[in-house]
Write a protein that holds these residues in place. Structure first.
Motif, PDB file in Angstrom:
ATOM      1  N   GLY A   1     -11.751  -3.140  -2.188  1.00 16.68           N
ATOM      2  CA  GLY A   1     -11.771  -2.266  -1.015  1.00 16.68           C
ATOM      3  C   GLY A   1     -10.519  -1.419  -1.002  1.00 16.68           C
ATOM      4  N   GLN A   2     -10.085  -1.033   0.209  1.00 19.85           N
ATOM      5  CA  GLN A   2      -8.875  -0.216   0.317  1.00 19.85           C
ATOM      6  C   GLN A   2      -8.185  -0.483   1.635  1.00 19.85           C
ATOM      7  OE1 GLN A   2      -8.187   2.531   2.468  1.00 19.85           O
ATOM      8  NE2 GLN A   2     -10.131   2.360   3.603  1.00 19.85           N
ATOM      9  N   LEU A   3      -6.849  -0.324   1.592  1.00 21.34           N
ATOM     10  CA  LEU A   3      -6.031  -0.482   2.783  1.00 21.34           C
ATOM     11  C   LEU A   3      -5.069   0.700   2.850  1.00 21.34           C
ATOM     12  CD1 LEU A   3      -5.275  -2.534   5.125  1.00 21.34           C
ATOM     13  CD2 LEU A   3      -3.359  -3.171   3.653  1.00 21.34           C
ATOM     14  N   ASP A   4      -5.134   1.448   3.944  1.00 13.91           N
ATOM     15  CA  ASP A   4      -4.297   2.639   4.113  1.00 13.91           C
ATOM     16  C   ASP A   4      -4.435   3.586   2.933  1.00 13.91           C
ATOM     17  OD1 ASP A   4      -3.443   1.551   6.495  1.00 13.91           O
ATOM     18  OD2 ASP A   4      -1.577   0.739   5.661  1.00 13.91           O
ATOM     19  N   GLY A   5      -5.646   3.685   2.406  1.00 13.97           N
ATOM     20  CA  GLY A   5      -5.921   4.618   1.326  1.00 13.97           C
ATOM     21  C   GLY A   5      -5.598   4.102  -0.063  1.00 13.97           C
TER      22      GLY A   5
ATOM     23  N   ALA B   1       0.826  -1.220   0.000  1.00 16.94           N
ATOM     24  CA  ALA B   1       0.000   0.000   0.000  1.00 16.94           C
ATOM     25  C   ALA B   1       0.849   1.254   0.000  1.00 16.94           C
ATOM     26  CB  ALA B   1      -0.930  -0.016   1.210  1.00 16.94           C
ATOM     27  N   LYS B   2       2.080   1.165   0.542  1.00 22.09           N
ATOM     28  CA  LYS B   2       2.956   2.338   0.583  1.00 22.09           C
ATOM     29  C   LYS B   2       3.619   2.605  -0.761  1.00 22.09           C
ATOM     30  CE  LYS B   2       4.074   1.730   5.496  1.00 22.09           C
ATOM     31  NZ  LYS B   2       5.166   1.439   6.476  1.00 22.09           N
ATOM     32  N   GLN B   3       3.660   1.594  -1.642  1.00 24.11           N
ATOM     33  CA  GLN B   3       4.411   1.731  -2.890  1.00 24.11           C
ATOM     34  C   GLN B   3       3.538   1.869  -4.135  1.00 24.11           C
ATOM     35  OE1 GLN B   3       7.842  -1.149  -3.146  1.00 24.11           O
ATOM     36  NE2 GLN B   3       6.916  -1.990  -1.288  1.00 24.11           N
ATOM     37  N   ALA B   4       2.278   1.476  -4.023  1.00 27.81           N
ATOM     38  CA  ALA B   4       1.462   1.320  -5.236  1.00 27.81           C
ATOM     39  C   ALA B   4       0.238   2.222  -5.227  1.00 27.81           C
ATOM     40  CB  ALA B   4       1.033  -0.136  -5.375  1.00 27.81           C
ATOM     41  N   ASP B   5      -0.284   2.444  -6.434  1.00 27.96           N
ATOM     42  CA  ASP B   5      -1.579   3.114  -6.614  1.00 27.96           C
ATOM     43  C   ASP B   5      -2.720   2.115  -6.536  1.00 27.96           C
ATOM     44  OD1 ASP B   5      -0.411   5.728  -7.366  1.00 27.96           O
ATOM     45  OD2 ASP B   5       0.224   4.674  -9.174  1.00 27.96           O
ATOM     46  N   LEU B   6      -2.392   0.831  -6.737  1.00 31.99           N
ATOM     47  CA  LEU B   6      -3.384  -0.236  -6.716  1.00 31.99           C
ATOM     48  C   LEU B   6      -2.698  -1.534  -6.330  1.00 31.99           C
ATOM     49  CD1 LEU B   6      -6.228  -1.459  -7.458  1.00 31.99           C
ATOM     50  CD2 LEU B   6      -5.311  -1.788  -9.772  1.00 31.99           C
ATOM     51  N   ILE B   7      -3.366  -2.299  -5.469  1.00 30.46           N
ATOM     52  CA  ILE B   7      -2.895  -3.641  -5.125  1.00 30.46           C
ATOM     53  C   ILE B   7      -3.815  -4.644  -5.815  1.00 30.46           C
ATOM     54  CG2 ILE B   7      -2.419  -5.285  -3.275  1.00 30.46           C
ATOM     55  CD1 ILE B   7      -2.323  -2.856  -1.361  1.00 30.46           C
ATOM     56  N   VAL B   8      -3.229  -5.588  -6.530  1.00 31.76           N
ATOM     57  CA  VAL B   8      -3.983  -6.685  -7.136  1.00 31.76           C
ATOM     58  C   VAL B   8      -3.520  -7.973  -6.482  1.00 31.76           C
ATOM     59  CG1 VAL B   8      -4.513  -7.950  -9.249  1.00 31.76           C
ATOM     60  CG2 VAL B   8      -4.242  -5.465  -9.326  1.00 31.76           C
ATOM     61  N   THR B   9      -4.466  -8.728  -5.928  1.00 33.61           N
ATOM     62  CA  THR B   9      -4.126  -9.998  -5.296  1.00 33.61           C
ATOM     63  C   THR B   9      -4.820 -11.141  -6.026  1.00 33.61           C
ATOM     64  OG1 THR B   9      -5.994  -9.942  -3.733  1.00 33.61           O
ATOM     65  CG2 THR B   9      -3.934  -8.860  -3.056  1.00 33.61           C
TER      66      THR B   9
ATOM     67  N   ARG C   1      -9.306 -11.148   2.572  1.00 29.07           N
ATOM     68  CA  ARG C   1     -10.570 -10.518   2.957  1.00 29.07           C
ATOM     69  C   ARG C   1     -10.571 -10.142   4.437  1.00 29.07           C
ATOM     70  NH1 ARG C   1     -16.295 -13.415   4.107  1.00 29.07           N
ATOM     71  NH2 ARG C   1     -17.542 -11.549   4.407  1.00 29.07           N
ATOM     72  N   ALA C   2     -10.087 -11.040   5.289  1.00 29.35           N
ATOM     73  CA  ALA C   2     -10.091 -10.777   6.724  1.00 29.35           C
ATOM     74  C   ALA C   2      -9.217  -9.580   7.082  1.00 29.35           C
ATOM     75  CB  ALA C   2      -9.622 -12.026   7.473  1.00 29.35           C
ATOM     76  N   VAL C   3      -8.036  -9.506   6.479  1.00 25.70           N
ATOM     77  CA  VAL C   3      -7.131  -8.377   6.758  1.00 25.70           C
ATOM     78  C   VAL C   3      -7.747  -7.073   6.275  1.00 25.70           C
ATOM     79  CG1 VAL C   3      -4.905  -7.352   6.166  1.00 25.70           C
ATOM     80  CG2 VAL C   3      -5.046  -9.764   6.772  1.00 25.70           C
ATOM     81  N   LEU C   4      -8.381  -7.127   5.111  1.00 26.62           N
ATOM     82  CA  LEU C   4      -8.999  -5.921   4.565  1.00 26.62           C
ATOM     83  C   LEU C   4     -10.123  -5.432   5.476  1.00 26.62           C
ATOM     84  CD1 LEU C   4      -8.362  -4.332   2.008  1.00 26.62           C
ATOM     85  CD2 LEU C   4     -10.221  -5.533   0.855  1.00 26.62           C
ATOM     86  N   GLU C   5     -10.936  -6.338   5.955  1.00 30.12           N
ATOM     87  CA  GLU C   5     -12.037  -5.947   6.838  1.00 30.12           C
ATOM     88  C   GLU C   5     -11.531  -5.416   8.169  1.00 30.12           C
ATOM     89  OE1 GLU C   5     -15.951  -8.519   5.826  1.00 30.12           O
ATOM     90  OE2 GLU C   5     -14.305  -9.683   6.680  1.00 30.12           O
ATOM     91  N   ALA C   6     -10.423  -5.985   8.667  1.00 29.84           N
ATOM     92  CA  ALA C   6      -9.915  -5.588   9.980  1.00 29.84           C
ATOM     93  C   ALA C   6      -9.080  -4.310   9.937  1.00 29.84           C
ATOM     94  CB  ALA C   6      -9.074  -6.726  10.577  1.00 29.84           C
ATOM     95  N   ASN C   7      -8.363  -4.091   8.836  1.00 25.24           N
ATOM     96  CA  ASN C   7      -7.406  -2.980   8.780  1.00 25.24           C
ATOM     97  C   ASN C   7      -7.734  -1.927   7.726  1.00 25.24           C
ATOM     98  OD1 ASN C   7      -5.061  -4.071  10.621  1.00 25.24           O
ATOM     99  ND2 ASN C   7      -5.677  -5.774   9.315  1.00 25.24           N
ATOM    100  N   GLY C   8      -8.724  -2.188   6.917  1.00 23.98           N
ATOM    101  CA  GLY C   8      -9.074  -1.231   5.870  1.00 23.98           C
ATOM    102  C   GLY C   8     -10.564  -1.190   5.667  1.00 23.98           C
ATOM    103  N   GLU C   9     -10.975  -1.384   4.427  1.00 27.18           N
ATOM    104  CA  GLU C   9     -12.403  -1.339   4.107  1.00 27.18           C
ATOM    105  C   GLU C   9     -12.678  -2.289   2.954  1.00 27.18           C
ATOM    106  OE1 GLU C   9     -15.836   2.029   3.117  1.00 27.18           O
ATOM    107  OE2 GLU C   9     -13.734   2.407   2.578  1.00 27.18           O
ATOM    108  N   LEU C  10     -13.647  -3.168   3.139  1.00 27.57           N
ATOM    109  CA  LEU C  10     -14.109  -4.066   2.084  1.00 27.57           C
ATOM    110  C   LEU C  10     -15.467  -3.555   1.601  1.00 27.57           C
ATOM    111  CD1 LEU C  10     -13.726  -6.794   0.522  1.00 27.57           C
ATOM    112  CD2 LEU C  10     -15.066  -7.851   2.348  1.00 27.57           C
ATOM    113  N   THR C  11     -15.536  -3.124   0.351  1.00 26.37           N
ATOM    114  CA  THR C  11     -16.779  -2.514  -0.142  1.00 26.37           C
ATOM    115  C   THR C  11     -17.514  -3.370  -1.157  1.00 26.37           C
ATOM    116  OG1 THR C  11     -15.566  -1.302  -1.864  1.00 26.37           O
ATOM    117  CG2 THR C  11     -15.895  -0.183   0.255  1.00 26.37           C
ATOM    118  N   LEU C  12     -16.872  -4.442  -1.611  1.00 25.63           N
ATOM    119  CA  LEU C  12     -17.526  -5.311  -2.590  1.00 25.63           C
ATOM    120  C   LEU C  12     -16.953  -6.702  -2.453  1.00 25.63           C
ATOM    121  CD1 LEU C  12     -18.397  -4.495  -6.237  1.00 25.63           C
ATOM    122  CD2 LEU C  12     -17.028  -6.522  -5.796  1.00 25.63           C
ATOM    123  N   TRP C  13     -17.826  -7.711  -2.476  1.00 26.07           N
ATOM    124  CA  TRP C  13     -17.354  -9.092  -2.361  1.00 26.07           C
ATOM    125  C   TRP C  13     -18.361 -10.026  -3.005  1.00 26.07           C
ATOM    126  CZ3 TRP C  13     -18.458 -13.235   1.554  1.00 26.07           C
ATOM    127  CH2 TRP C  13     -17.565 -14.311   1.423  1.00 26.07           C
ATOM    128  N   ARG C  14     -17.861 -10.939  -3.774  1.00 26.45           N
ATOM    129  CA  ARG C  14     -18.605 -12.027  -4.431  1.00 26.45           C
ATOM    130  C   ARG C  14     -19.511 -11.535  -5.557  1.00 26.45           C
ATOM    131  NH1 ARG C  14     -20.854 -16.899  -1.260  1.00 26.45           N
ATOM    132  NH2 ARG C  14     -22.596 -15.522  -0.834  1.00 26.45           N
TER     133      ARG C  14
END
Length: 404
Positions: free
Chosen positions: A285-289, A239-247, A260-273
């Motif tokens: 979603g997003q993590l640290d912006g 998240a510190k190096q990129a404009d977008l993370i693709v997993t 998914r769990a890390v995103l929900e706990a530390n960022g925001e999950l706005t769409l799933w499945r």
């Protein structure tokens, strides 16, 4: 958006595109480096293209009224491309070559194949008419007119057109910086020996190629172990190096799916499945912006989900305003007897059979069969709850159309 029901592709795209903030940073690059880049400002024609009337063929330039006498026209000049010709002498013709500027006083060019050469000069057909075989000044582009619009993704033809304007550099948006994280303890890099229970990491290579086609900068490409801590650490670093993370992987419902769990706990999950096949376990979603696009783990599902969801999102982020792929309607040369509750994207091939373009599909549509995508040249779209019989009209997306 967080209801547990499957989300239709159209709704998912609407959500992603509304969150896709276009880049603002621009740079100037040489034309030779501009392939696949997105134009950051409108380009206007500074001078007529071509800059002068010129010959479209090898032949003879003349004035049509001089043919009325029926006399042969002496050849008084020879005009090659790159010359600035003198005015044509009345009652004569000029030998001229393709691309050469038309001499003042000439109003037509006769192809050399249609000219009769005599000791007195040349004879042209009676039906020779003004403007014949002449490419007019400004025929391609007129000074002051729009050349290319901001938001255009530059292909070879746009590169050539920019060169015709006399420009050696062009303003483009900077490249999108993307981090790719593939997850799974079973993954091994190609070139290494496989131990029991291991498989080669195909998704990293597929995503490398797809992102290169989209003119993105790959700033991170790592395999992440299947632990909560390793996943969280890798995501925060990316998240510190990129404009977008693709997993890829880690977004389903298994106990080892940590994205998914890390995103929900530390960022925001706005769409799933999503209600697509393959590609259901997709997250956004997003993590640290930093936005995160979580793709499935199966190889064919990664390809389909990236093409149908990732590409439109990336285009919007890159400032690309060109029209999205629409596909084409073609007759099916296959059968779908059992309908799916999800919209299906089948690896398919457009081919010519019995003097007709038809679509056939690979017999094994498992999301783990990547060879199906190598056999295919596109995707056949089957709406949810729909059967298909041979001859039925379906939508087909060519791979080149989706990424071009």
């Amino acid at each position: 958006m967080m209801a547990e029901e499957l989300i239709p592709l159209e709704r998912a795209l609407e959500h992603l595109l509304s969150a896709a903030l276009p880049l603002e940073e621009t740079e100037s690059v040489l034309i030779a480096q501009a392939l696949g880049r997105v134009l950051a400002s409108d380009l206007t024609v500074s001078a007529d293209v071509p800059p002068a009337d010129n010959s479209a063929v090898d032949g003879y330039a003349l004035c049509c009224t001089d043919l009325a006498s029926g006399m042969a026209l002496p050849v008084s000049a020879r005009v090659t491309a790159g010359q600035h010709p003198a005015p044509l002498k009345p009652g004569t013709a000029a030998r001229i070559f393709t691309g050469a500027s038309l001499p003042p006083g000439a109003d037509a060019v006769v192809m050399q194949e249609n000219v009769t050469i005599t000791p007195e000069g040349i004879r042209a057909p009676d039906e020779t008419a003004p403007a014949q075989n002449i490419r007019r000044r400004g025929q391609d582009l007129e000074a002051g007119s729009p050349a290319l619009a901001k938001g255009t993704r530059l292909r070879p033809q746009e590169m050539g057109l920019i060169a015709s304007l006399g420009l050696d550099r062009v303003p483009v948006y900077r490249k999108l910086r993307v981090a790719v994280l593939t997850t799974g303890d079973e993954l091994v890099d190609p070139g290494q020996p496989l131990l029991p229970g291991q498989i080669y990491n195909t998704n990293a290579s597929t995503l490398r190629g797809l992102l290169a086609q989209m003119s993105c900068d790959l700033v991170v490409c790592e395999t992440v172990r299947d632990t909560r801590k390793d996943t969280a650490d890798a995501l925060k670093k990316a998240a510190k190096q990129a404009d977008l993370i693709v997993t890829s992987g880690g977004v389903s419902v298994g106990e080892e799916d940590h994205i998914r769990a890390v995103l929900e706990a530390n960022g925001e999950l706005t769409l799933w499945r999503l209600a697509i096949k393959p590609g259901k376990p997709l997250a956004f979603g997003q993590l640290d912006g930093t936005p995160l696009l979580g793709l499935p783990g199966n190889p064919a599902a990664v390809l389909v989900a990236f093409l149908m969801v990732g590409v439109p999102y990336l285009r919007r982020r890159q400032g690309d305003l060109t029209s999205p792929a629409l596909g084409e309607r073609l007759p099916a040369a296959f059968t779908v007897a059992t309908p799916s509750v999800r919209q299906e994207f089948m690896r398919a091939r457009k081919q010519r059979l019995n003097n007709e373009d038809v679509v056939t599909v690979y017999p094994n549509q498992s999301s783990g069969v990547l060879s199906s995508a190598c056999w295919a040249n596109g995707l056949a779209v089957i709406p949810a709850n729909t059967t298909v019989t041979p001859g039925a009209s379906i939508t087909f997306f060519g791979f080149h159309e989706l990424t071009g």
